[in-house]
Scaffold this motif. Structure first.
Motif, short mmCIF file in Angstrom:
data_model
loop_
_atom_site.label_atom_id
_atom_site.label_comp_id
_atom_site.label_asym_id
_atom_site.label_seq_id
_atom_site.Cartn_x
_atom_site.Cartn_y
_atom_site.Cartn_z
N ASP A 131 11.59 25.08 3.53
CA ASP A 131 12.28 25.81 2.54
C ASP A 131 12.27 24.86 1.07
OD1 ASP A 131 13.94 23.85 3.35
OD2 ASP A 131 15.92 24.52 3.21
N ARG A 132 11.85 23.68 0.86
CA ARG A 132 11.75 23.10 -0.07
C ARG A 132 10.21 22.59 -0.35
NH1 ARG A 132 15.53 17.90 0.56
NH2 ARG A 132 14.96 17.57 -1.53
N ASN A 133 9.14 23.00 0.53
CA ASN A 133 7.88 22.76 0.24
C ASN A 133 7.17 24.06 0.58
OD1 ASN A 133 5.13 22.17 -0.28
ND2 ASN A 133 5.30 20.50 1.27
N PRO A 134 6.78 24.95 -0.64
CA PRO A 134 6.30 26.12 -0.42
C PRO A 134 4.76 26.02 0.06
CG PRO A 134 6.37 25.78 -2.64
CD PRO A 134 7.11 24.57 -2.22
N TYR A 135 4.18 24.89 -0.11
CA TYR A 135 2.76 24.68 0.41
C TYR A 135 2.64 23.80 1.90
CZ TYR A 135 2.64 25.99 -4.53
OH TYR A 135 2.90 26.81 -5.66
N LEU A 136 3.72 23.85 2.50
CA LEU A 136 3.80 23.22 3.69
C LEU A 136 2.40 23.13 4.63
CD1 LEU A 136 5.70 21.11 5.24
CD2 LEU A 136 6.21 23.03 6.37
N HIS A 137 1.79 24.31 4.45
CA HIS A 137 0.57 24.48 5.45
C HIS A 137 -0.81 24.13 4.52
CE1 HIS A 137 3.17 26.61 8.07
NE2 HIS A 137 2.32 26.70 8.85
N GLN A 138 -0.43 23.55 3.40
CA GLN A 138 -1.63 23.22 2.52
C GLN A 138 -1.58 21.90 2.00
OE1 GLN A 138 -0.51 26.96 0.40
NE2 GLN A 138 -2.79 27.55 0.56
N CYS A 139 -1.16 20.86 2.75
CA CYS A 139 -0.78 19.33 2.21
C CYS A 139 -1.63 18.36 3.24
CB CYS A 139 0.70 19.27 2.35
SG CYS A 139 1.47 20.06 1.26
N PHE A 140 -2.50 19.24 3.73
CA PHE A 140 -3.38 18.21 4.69
C PHE A 140 -2.63 17.39 5.90
CE2 PHE A 140 -5.97 18.34 0.89
CZ PHE A 140 -7.13 18.68 1.27
N HIS A 141 -1.38 18.19 6.30
CA HIS A 141 -0.62 17.75 7.49
C HIS A 141 -1.41 17.21 8.75
CE1 HIS A 141 2.87 17.19 5.02
NE2 HIS A 141 3.10 18.32 5.23
N GLU A 142 -2.33 18.17 9.07
CA GLU A 142 -3.04 18.09 10.29
C GLU A 142 -3.85 16.97 10.16
OE1 GLU A 142 -4.23 21.84 12.37
OE2 GLU A 142 -3.60 22.66 10.17
N LYS A 185 -3.46 14.21 8.20
CA LYS A 185 -2.69 12.97 8.27
C LYS A 185 -2.10 12.57 9.57
CE LYS A 185 -0.48 14.58 4.07
NZ LYS A 185 0.62 15.21 3.20
N HIS A 186 -1.90 13.94 10.55
CA HIS A 186 -1.47 13.19 11.97
C HIS A 186 -2.54 12.84 12.76
CE1 HIS A 186 2.68 14.57 11.38
NE2 HIS A 186 2.52 15.80 11.13
N GLN A 187 -3.95 13.45 12.41
CA GLN A 187 -4.94 13.10 13.24
C GLN A 187 -5.15 11.72 13.29
OE1 GLN A 187 -8.50 15.45 12.08
NE2 GLN A 187 -9.85 14.15 13.43
N TYR A 188 -5.18 11.04 11.85
CA TYR A 188 -5.55 9.82 11.72
C TYR A 188 -4.24 8.51 11.48
CZ TYR A 188 -10.12 11.35 10.84
OH TYR A 188 -11.37 12.02 11.01
N LEU A 189 -2.98 9.08 11.01
CA LEU A 189 -2.22 7.97 11.02
C LEU A 189 -1.62 7.54 12.54
CD1 LEU A 189 0.16 9.95 8.56
CD2 LEU A 189 -0.97 7.93 8.28
N ASP A 190 -1.24 6.29 12.65
CA ASP A 190 -1.01 5.73 13.93
C ASP A 190 0.47 6.51 14.33
OD1 ASP A 190 -3.01 3.61 14.87
OD2 ASP A 190 -2.76 3.14 12.96
N THR A 191 1.27 6.37 13.22
CA THR A 191 2.62 7.04 13.73
C THR A 191 3.12 7.45 12.27
OG1 THR A 191 2.93 5.27 15.35
CG2 THR A 191 4.87 6.68 14.78
N THR A 192 3.75 8.66 12.55
CA THR A 192 4.61 9.25 11.32
C THR A 192 6.18 9.24 11.78
OG1 THR A 192 2.72 10.88 10.77
CG2 THR A 192 5.09 11.18 9.84
N TYR A 193 6.88 8.59 10.77
CA TYR A 193 8.31 8.36 11.21
C TYR A 193 9.29 9.34 10.49
CZ TYR A 193 6.55 3.89 13.36
OH TYR A 193 6.07 2.93 14.22
#
Length: 413
Positions: free
Chosen positions: A163-174, A176-184
């Protein structure tokens, strides 16, 4: 064995947020050197993180120009269009993805030299992204380039809430999770909402082992508690920006109908709607002589803490329309101040029936008045129990020193 531990922090907000000041405060004790990479920031913020083993690195105009040029060329990358295809095609989405490349390229140009130098000297490198936006994109790109480093990100609210980020699916989140050791994530409720919003990408099933909830907390430098009442007013306090999300007008609306003991409501903070809210407060005091309102304006965080230690507060108010996990509530509770707050974001992970009151996000004037009357009518021993519970909540869950050291020690094990 690594010779030294090097921490590199990416932060694009152009200030040093309070939670990062806290992490750095304890990080300088646990890392041999910290590099804080950020756009130019006002001197008042750079002074908050002045340590012998910390370097603040910002980019020059020439570096900014080179970064801008690379950003313009980002549509030539296949990954640009692949990410764009994950959501609705719009100018806003194109601009968002372009900014992610534009900003992250600038970070990479500054950070590369530090990582290369550290790895060449057999040092251990840790990268921490302040936000789950461009900062996390930087951390993930670095991890892809340098697999031997450890790379982490903090996820708050706006950048991961649908509801606060209209581009949630277009922020490279996948990515990020693929390479980050941990997201807190700083809140369980925020994480649950994120999983739900990203359900079509199977984020939870694919990356759950790399995603955790970890509270950051707030600092308390003394053992003081909020002093007992010595005046004739029931003291209400709020501390926030003055904008539409904070909904200070709803407090004014309820207090217009107040018919109990005299109330003094103090607000700490400033913002874009300050003049409008002050005008409403002036009208309130003309309508209802039982209510007094005062605004402190913006004051330093150290002065906010001093306020909690020296001036009595009966109840802290937070009536935001949306939140992540409000540090302002943690700070108030660390001094034994109960809180009444709206059930938004992760607020209910802090506030409960033992240490305060939870209001529906769409609360009415009567709802807030009922809360005030309920607290006022409590026997003194029950008020004391609520104040003790507020402090215990902070001590057991939101003590920043404990939480920061646990976070860093997790990386070392």
């Amino acid at each position: 064995m690594a010779n030294k531990r090097i921490l590199i922090i990416s932060d694009y907000e152009r200030i040093v947020p309070a939670f990062m000041q806290t992490l750095i405060r304890y990080g300088v004790e646990m890392f041999d050197h910290i590099y804080y990479i950020t756009p130019p920031i006002p001197e008042q913020y750079s002074k908050t993180i002045s340590y012998d083993n910390l370097t603040i690195r910002t980019w020059s105009n020439a570096e900014r120009l080179r970064q801008y040029f690379r950003g313009i060329l980002s549509p030539l990358r296949f990954s640009f269009w692949k990410e764009l295809s994950k959501g609705r095609l719009s100018f806003g989405a194109i601009k968002n993805i372009g900014q992610l490349y534009f900003c992250s390229d600038g970070f990479l140009g500054l950070i590369d030299r530090y990582i290369n130098n550290a790895l060449n000297n057999n040092n251990e490198v840790f990268v921490l992204a302040t936000w789950m936006q461009v900062d996390a994109f930087v951390a993930a790109r670095l991890k892809k380039k340098y697999p031997n480093i450890k790379s982490y990100a903090l996820a708050h609210s706006g950048e991961v809430m649908a509801d606060r980020n209209p581009y949630l699916h277009q922020c490279f989140h996948e990515f990020k999770h693929q390479y980050l050791d941990t997201t807190y994530f700083i809140s369980q409720k925020v994480l649950d909402g994120y999983y739900q919003a990203m359900d079509d990408c199977n984020i939870k099933s694919r990356y759950n082992s790399r995603i955790k909830v970890r509270y950051l907390g707030s600092i308390k430098n003394n053992n003081m508690i909020n002093p007992d009442s010595t005046g004739d007013y029931f003291e209400l306090l709020s501390c926030s920006r003055i904008d539409a999300n904070k909904r200070l007008d709803t407090i004014i609306s309820a207090l217009k109908k107040w018919n109990g003991i005299p109330i003094r409501w103090t607000h700490i903070g400033t913002g874009v709607l300050e003049n409008e809210v002050k005008a409403l407060a002036d009208e309130l005091m003309k309508i209802n002589p039982k209510v007094k309102v005062q605004f402190t304006g913006r004051i330093d965080n150290s002065d906010v803490i001093r306020y909690y230690a020296e001036k009595h507060v009966d109840l802290f108010l937070n009536v935001s329309k949306s939140e992540g996990l409000p540090i302002s509530i943690m700070e108030a509770m660390s001094y034994g101040i109960p809180c009444a707050a709206t059930d938004v974001g992760g607020t209910s992970e802090i506030v409960n029936q033992t240490n305060g009151y939870i209001l529906n996000s769409d609360f009415t004037d009567s709802d807030l008045i009922d809360v005030l009357n309920n607290y006022i009518s409590l026997p003194s021993h029950e008020k004391k129990e609520m104040r003790v519970a507020a402090m215990n909540t902070w001590y057991t869950k939101f003590n920043a020193e404990t939480n920061a050291k646990e976070l860093f020690n997790e990386w070392f094990n």
